[in-house]
Write a protein that holds these residues in place. Structure first.
Motif: not given
Length: 145
Positions: A21, A86, A90-91, A94, A111, A121, A125, A128
Motif C-alpha cells: 500500500r 477494481l 475497492k475502487q 482507492f 464507502s 479494503l 485494493s 490487487e
C-alpha cells in the motif's frame, strides 16, 4: 507456452499488504503525477524567428518529446484501466484515499464502511491494483515478506 507461464501463477510468496500500500501510494503521488503532467504537456512550441540559430543535432527533440508524451498517455490509460477494474467498493476507497487524498472519515462516509474495514479494503485494493499493473506493464509495486 502454457497459461501458468503467461499468468505467473507459480509465485507462492506472501505479500506484505501494508508495504505494498505504501509503495502504491508513493507511486500514485509521484510517478503517476509526473506521467499525467508529461502526457498533457504539448511538445510543440510556437515558432519564433527572433535570433534564429541553426541547430545541428542528430536527434529530433520534438519527435522524442512526442514519443515520450505518447508513451506517458499509454501508461496513464493502463493505470486508469487497472483502477477501474477494481470492484466498486475497492475502487471508491482507492480513488478516495490514494488519488483524491481524502481523509479517512470522508472515505468512510463515501464507502459506507467503518475505519477497520475501510483500511482492510484499501490494502486489498492496493495489492490487487499492483498485481494487475505488474501483469500488463513493467511496473512492479508488489512487496513480498
Amino acid at each position: 507456452m502454457q497459461l501458468s507461464d503467461l499468468l505467473d501463477n507459480n509465485d507462492n510468496r506472501e505479500i506484505d499488504f501494508s508495504k505494498t500500500r505504501i509503495k502504491v501510494t508513493n507511486f500514485m503521488g509521484n510517478q503517476y503525477q509526473q506521467l499525467k503532467y508529461l502526457a498533457n504537456t504539448s511538445p510543440l512550441q510556437s515558432v519564433s524567428y527572433d535570433n534564429v540559430k541553426v541547430q545541428t543535432s542528430r536527434n529530433n527533440s520534438i519527435e522524442s518529446k512526442t514519443i515520450k508524451q505518447l508513451q506517458a498517455k499509454e501508461y496513464i490509460r493502463i493505470i486508469d484501466d487497472c483502477i477501474n477494474s477494481l470492484d466498486d467498493a475497492k475502487q471508491k476507497i482507492f480513488k478516495g484515499r490514494i488519488i483524491k487524498k481524502l481523509y479517512h472519515w470522508q472515505v468512510e462516509q463515501l464507502s459506507g464502511y467503518g475505519n477497520s474495514r475501510m483500511y482492510e479494503l484499501l490494502n486489498l485494493s492496493c495489492v490487487e491494483f499492483a498485481q494487475k499493473l505488474s501483469l500488463v506493464t513493467d511496473i512492479d509495486l508488489v512487496v513480498y515478506k
